[in-house]
Design a protein around this motif. Sequence first.
Motif, PDB file in Angstrom:
ATOM      1  N   MET A  88       0.761  -1.226  -0.135  1.00 52.25           N
ATOM      2  CA  MET A  88       0.024   0.103  -0.065  1.00 52.25           C
ATOM      3  C   MET A  88       0.869   1.231   0.035  1.00 52.25           C
ATOM      4  O   MET A  88       0.294   2.489  -0.039  1.00 52.25           O
ATOM      5  CB  MET A  88      -0.974  -0.149   1.237  1.00 52.25           C
ATOM      6  CG  MET A  88      -2.085  -1.084   0.932  1.00 52.25           C
ATOM      7  SD  MET A  88      -3.334  -0.748   2.255  1.00 52.25           S
ATOM      8  CE  MET A  88      -4.154   0.523   1.849  1.00 52.25           C
ATOM      9  N   ASP A  89       2.019   1.271   0.022  1.00 51.44           N
ATOM     10  CA  ASP A  89       2.840   2.257  -0.041  1.00 51.44           C
ATOM     11  C   ASP A  89       3.669   2.787  -1.288  1.00 51.44           C
ATOM     12  O   ASP A  89       4.262   3.614  -1.457  1.00 51.44           O
ATOM     13  CB  ASP A  89       4.193   2.377   1.003  1.00 51.44           C
ATOM     14  CG  ASP A  89       4.994   1.041   1.078  1.00 51.44           C
ATOM     15  OD1 ASP A  89       4.793   0.378   0.448  1.00 51.44           O
ATOM     16  OD2 ASP A  89       6.078   1.669   1.600  1.00 51.44           O
ATOM     17  N   ILE A  90       3.236   1.756  -2.437  1.00 49.16           N
ATOM     18  CA  ILE A  90       3.737   2.159  -3.728  1.00 49.16           C
ATOM     19  C   ILE A  90       2.558   2.176  -4.668  1.00 49.16           C
ATOM     20  O   ILE A  90       2.017   1.105  -4.586  1.00 49.16           O
ATOM     21  CB  ILE A  90       4.937   1.190  -4.144  1.00 49.16           C
ATOM     22  CG1 ILE A  90       6.106   1.614  -3.049  1.00 49.16           C
ATOM     23  CG2 ILE A  90       5.438   1.524  -5.688  1.00 49.16           C
ATOM     24  CD1 ILE A  90       7.065   0.133  -3.451  1.00 49.16           C
ATOM     25  N   ALA A  91       2.361   3.014  -5.427  1.00 49.43           N
ATOM     26  CA  ALA A  91       1.425   3.152  -6.627  1.00 49.43           C
ATOM     27  C   ALA A  91       2.330   3.320  -7.924  1.00 49.43           C
ATOM     28  O   ALA A  91       3.125   3.932  -8.067  1.00 49.43           O
ATOM     29  CB  ALA A  91       0.453   4.112  -6.401  1.00 49.43           C
ATOM     30  N   LYS A  92       1.568   2.402  -8.908  1.00 46.71           N
ATOM     31  CA  LYS A  92       2.196   2.500 -10.462  1.00 46.71           C
ATOM     32  C   LYS A  92       1.072   2.786 -11.176  1.00 46.71           C
ATOM     33  O   LYS A  92      -0.311   2.173 -10.959  1.00 46.71           O
ATOM     34  CB  LYS A  92       2.770   1.168 -10.916  1.00 46.71           C
ATOM     35  CG  LYS A  92       4.103   0.792  -9.906  1.00 46.71           C
ATOM     36  CD  LYS A  92       4.685  -0.200 -10.506  1.00 46.71           C
ATOM     37  CE  LYS A  92       4.046  -1.467 -10.871  1.00 46.71           C
ATOM     38  NZ  LYS A  92       4.735  -2.453 -11.138  1.00 46.71           N
ATOM     39  N   PHE A  93       1.105   3.619 -12.252  1.00 44.71           N
ATOM     40  CA  PHE A  93      -0.286   4.002 -13.192  1.00 44.71           C
ATOM     41  C   PHE A  93       0.496   4.529 -14.306  1.00 44.71           C
ATOM     42  O   PHE A  93       1.626   4.725 -14.393  1.00 44.71           O
ATOM     43  CB  PHE A  93      -1.129   4.664 -12.486  1.00 44.71           C
ATOM     44  CG  PHE A  93      -0.546   6.151 -11.781  1.00 44.71           C
ATOM     45  CD1 PHE A  93      -0.749   7.430 -12.409  1.00 44.71           C
ATOM     46  CD2 PHE A  93      -0.019   6.225 -10.466  1.00 44.71           C
ATOM     47  CE1 PHE A  93      -0.111   8.371 -11.969  1.00 44.71           C
ATOM     48  CE2 PHE A  93       0.488   7.516 -10.217  1.00 44.71           C
ATOM     49  CZ  PHE A  93       0.300   8.439 -10.541  1.00 44.71           C
ATOM     50  N   LYS A  94      -0.158   4.852 -15.292  1.00 41.00           N
ATOM     51  CA  LYS A  94       0.229   5.452 -16.470  1.00 41.00           C
ATOM     52  C   LYS A  94      -0.722   6.638 -16.837  1.00 41.00           C
ATOM     53  O   LYS A  94      -1.794   6.788 -16.348  1.00 41.00           O
ATOM     54  CB  LYS A  94      -0.029   4.505 -17.609  1.00 41.00           C
ATOM     55  CG  LYS A  94       1.074   3.493 -17.943  1.00 41.00           C
ATOM     56  CD  LYS A  94       0.859   2.736 -19.193  1.00 41.00           C
ATOM     57  CE  LYS A  94       1.942   1.758 -19.253  1.00 41.00           C
ATOM     58  NZ  LYS A  94       3.132   2.343 -19.728  1.00 41.00           N
ATOM     59  N   VAL A  95       0.264   7.796 -17.223  1.00 39.90           N
ATOM     60  CA  VAL A  95      -0.597   9.036 -17.736  1.00 39.90           C
ATOM     61  C   VAL A  95      -0.172   8.958 -19.069  1.00 39.90           C
ATOM     62  O   VAL A  95       0.865   8.862 -19.431  1.00 39.90           O
ATOM     63  CB  VAL A  95      -0.250  10.130 -17.142  1.00 39.90           C
ATOM     64  CG1 VAL A  95      -0.937  11.543 -17.659  1.00 39.90           C
ATOM     65  CG2 VAL A  95      -0.480  10.118 -15.383  1.00 39.90           C
ATOM     66  N   TYR A  96      -1.264   8.966 -20.017  1.00 40.09           N
ATOM     67  CA  TYR A  96      -0.927   8.649 -21.485  1.00 40.09           C
ATOM     68  C   TYR A  96       0.089   7.459 -21.622  1.00 40.09           C
ATOM     69  O   TYR A  96      -0.495   6.214 -21.016  1.00 40.09           O
ATOM     70  CB  TYR A  96      -0.361  10.009 -22.123  1.00 40.09           C
ATOM     71  CG  TYR A  96      -1.213  11.263 -22.112  1.00 40.09           C
ATOM     72  CD1 TYR A  96      -2.467  10.823 -22.851  1.00 40.09           C
ATOM     73  CD2 TYR A  96      -0.852  12.124 -21.515  1.00 40.09           C
ATOM     74  CE1 TYR A  96      -3.264  12.246 -22.847  1.00 40.09           C
ATOM     75  CE2 TYR A  96      -1.831  13.241 -21.383  1.00 40.09           C
ATOM     76  CZ  TYR A  96      -2.737  13.350 -21.941  1.00 40.09           C
ATOM     77  OH  TYR A  96      -3.719  14.389 -22.146  1.00 40.09           O
ATOM     78  N   ASN A  97       1.074   7.497 -22.181  1.00 36.11           N
ATOM     79  CA  ASN A  97       1.972   6.413 -22.071  1.00 36.11           C
ATOM     80  C   ASN A  97       3.115   6.469 -21.225  1.00 36.11           C
ATOM     81  O   ASN A  97       4.160   5.823 -21.374  1.00 36.11           O
ATOM     82  CB  ASN A  97       2.421   6.237 -23.602  1.00 36.11           C
ATOM     83  CG  ASN A  97       2.602   4.911 -24.261  1.00 36.11           C
ATOM     84  OD1 ASN A  97       1.819   4.048 -23.511  1.00 36.11           O
ATOM     85  ND2 ASN A  97       3.250   4.481 -25.118  1.00 36.11           N
ATOM     86  N   TYR A  98       3.032   7.266 -20.355  1.00 33.84           N
ATOM     87  CA  TYR A  98       4.240   7.707 -19.336  1.00 33.84           C
ATOM     88  C   TYR A  98       4.060   6.810 -17.975  1.00 33.84           C
ATOM     89  O   TYR A  98       3.009   6.802 -17.600  1.00 33.84           O
ATOM     90  CB  TYR A  98       4.263   9.018 -18.829  1.00 33.84           C
ATOM     91  CG  TYR A  98       4.388   9.778 -20.104  1.00 33.84           C
ATOM     92  CD1 TYR A  98       5.737  10.056 -20.864  1.00 33.84           C
ATOM     93  CD2 TYR A  98       3.530  10.565 -20.999  1.00 33.84           C
ATOM     94  CE1 TYR A  98       6.092  10.889 -21.819  1.00 33.84           C
ATOM     95  CE2 TYR A  98       3.752  11.431 -21.873  1.00 33.84           C
ATOM     96  CZ  TYR A  98       4.877  11.359 -22.640  1.00 33.84           C
ATOM     97  OH  TYR A  98       5.216  12.102 -23.773  1.00 33.84           O
ATOM     98  N   ASN A  99       4.924   6.184 -17.645  1.00 32.39           N
ATOM     99  CA  ASN A  99       5.114   5.078 -16.610  1.00 32.39           C
ATOM    100  C   ASN A  99       5.291   6.234 -15.451  1.00 32.39           C
ATOM    101  O   ASN A  99       6.065   7.070 -15.091  1.00 32.39           O
ATOM    102  CB  ASN A  99       6.204   4.108 -16.459  1.00 32.39           C
ATOM    103  CG  ASN A  99       5.792   3.289 -17.519  1.00 32.39           C
ATOM    104  OD1 ASN A  99       4.739   2.808 -17.947  1.00 32.39           O
ATOM    105  ND2 ASN A  99       7.041   2.804 -18.281  1.00 32.39           N
ATOM    106  N   CYS A 100       4.302   5.964 -14.297  1.00 35.08           N
ATOM    107  CA  CYS A 100       4.309   7.093 -13.071  1.00 35.08           C
ATOM    108  C   CYS A 100       4.525   6.051 -12.002  1.00 35.08           C
ATOM    109  O   CYS A 100       3.878   4.903 -11.823  1.00 35.08           O
ATOM    110  CB  CYS A 100       3.112   7.852 -13.331  1.00 35.08           C
ATOM    111  SG  CYS A 100       2.941   9.076 -14.609  1.00 35.08           S
TER     112      CYS A 100
END
Length: 150
Positions: free
Chosen positions: A48-60
Amino acid sequence: VEDNQSRVTSDRKKSLSEENYMRLTEWYLKARLKNNECIEFLDSEHGMDIAKFKVYNYNCGMVHGHRDNFKHTVSNLTTYTRNIYDFIFTSHYHHPMFEEQNMTMVIGNGSLVGVDAYSASLRLSSYPSQNFITINKDDGLESICPIRLK
């Protein structure tokens, strides 16, 4: 993401990471928004202390930052998750800051309240603020605008 201010036990040496009010927040939001098609909850494979997601095609990536030194955020998160990030968002330090580290932009958000009692005890201060970040599809980061709150 989980943070250190939401722990149930105020003494950080006696606190367990699983005893965190953020877990109630997540449970509540998932229950209240389960029928909203515009909201997607992503469960992290890293806790729960790390989130991963995409904005357009950018890894966040996103961490609160209490387990990460700002200068080592990219190397630590990249090594730990085995992912390369275009952006990593953090907030633990209570003031806006950003730095490019090996082609990853690390963006530290301000705090809605400025400083808390612990920060004040360390003689640290900052204005209450939040960042407004614009990412465009073609070029990535377009702007970071710290907004000072009163």
